[in-house]
Design an enzyme around this catalytic site. Sequence first.
Site, short mmCIF file in Angstrom:
data_model
loop_
_atom_site.label_atom_id
_atom_site.label_comp_id
_atom_site.label_asym_id
_atom_site.label_seq_id
_atom_site.Cartn_x
_atom_site.Cartn_y
_atom_site.Cartn_z
N GLU A 138 0.83 -1.21 0.00
CA GLU A 138 0.00 0.00 0.00
C GLU A 138 0.86 1.26 0.00
O GLU A 138 0.58 2.22 -0.72
CB GLU A 138 -0.94 0.02 1.22
CG GLU A 138 -2.02 -1.06 1.21
CD GLU A 138 -2.93 -0.97 -0.02
OE1 GLU A 138 -3.16 0.15 -0.50
OE2 GLU A 138 -3.37 -2.03 -0.48
N ASP A 144 3.71 -4.28 -5.69
CA ASP A 144 4.22 -5.57 -5.23
C ASP A 144 5.74 -5.58 -5.27
O ASP A 144 6.40 -6.07 -4.34
CB ASP A 144 3.69 -6.71 -6.12
CG ASP A 144 2.27 -7.13 -5.75
OD1 ASP A 144 1.75 -6.60 -4.74
OD2 ASP A 144 1.69 -7.97 -6.45
ZN LIG Z 1 -2.58 -2.19 -4.64
#
Ligand SMILES: [Zn+2]
Length: 419
Positions: free
Chosen positions: A280, A363
Amino acid sequence: MLAELLQLPVQDQIFYAVLVFSWTVYLWEAYLAYRQRRIYRSTMHVPTELGKIMDSETFEKSRLYQLDKSNFGFWSGLYSETEGTLILLLGGIPFLWKISGNLTARFGLGPEYEISQSLVFLMLATLFSAFTGLPWSLYNTFVIEEKHGFNQQVLVTIYADYIAPLFDKFTPLPDGELKTDIESMSKSISFPLTKIYVVEGSKRSSHSNAYFYGFFKNKRIVLFDTLLEDYSPLNQSGEGEAATEQKEESEVSGDESKPKPKNKKQGCSNPEVLAVLGHELGHWKLGHTIKNIIISQMNSFLCFFLFAALIGRKELFLAFGFNDSQPTLIGLMIIFQFIFSPYNELLSFCLTVLSRRFEFQADRFARGLGRSAELYSALIKLNKDNLGFPVADWLFSMWHYSHPPLLERLRALTGPKQD
Ligand SMILES: [Zn+2]
């Protein structure tokens, strides 16, 4: 053929271009759905990565459900495309506009009362589409959903998605290991964290696990309790209502009539929570949030600019059978729904591609923080309950999925590092 078309008056050219484009999009989507159906028919085994979390029975159930849904989508899509075309060819829009005018005239409101006529038009149009859509939605709910045992969920989803969040309870994350870890991670990437909250008693189907908000140097992180092993309602002795109470209380009063969770642990361990947060915060660090805001602002500006430029063009109204009036509502409909349609298709495709890129980048960011193993297991845990059917055709997924399918994310996480 094309030369003949170009001889036509400009309003006819507009009309045919709209029809041809609409069918092109329809055929493209139908082709993609066909490719995806082929996957549903031919994929008989759970992908190895998911072997531990999805048994073959669940996989098979989901496969058959998606297959039925997709077949249904084929027929309902064909119907609505044909209906839309017939409405255009038979002049349904000006006809409905005339009826609305006749109705308002009965109440003594002449054609100068355009807003009243527009309201009646909207009402009649809504009634018409509700009426023609009813058999389809009845079939969907009472045949398809019922057959696969999903019927009762309808209401629950609406409650969990729209109503329950209104009563969400935010509490500050208490001092402890998780809090210090989050703080030091934020510090390491200069995220201006001021407070961390936990949303308690969230019963949502966990679309969202964590988010941050706030301006400039004043950011707060919100974690859903379903994300946290120590807070997750399912992990506490009294499942359901009791979970929203204090932990100790629910243990004392532990409602015996409710089934106890059978070892079904929900939520992530602290290192996994940090990996999810790493993802995030990656969105923040890489400027994704700002980029999305800028894109959507530019898009609204462009749309209204074009709308203002186009609304005065008589040809647009002539194209859709409005020969002697140019009502604003009809102009809005023509411009936003028909004229902008190629632009909208292109934009939504670009946004889908961009959003997927952002997810992979976030990621990778978490991976750069050294948290790829934890993110891997967290992703599996978090997707366990709403996995759906985990295999997708690449073209179908490229066009439709704003989030990369779980399998693609897992493979990227373990794949070679690239920057
Ligand atoms: Zn995301």
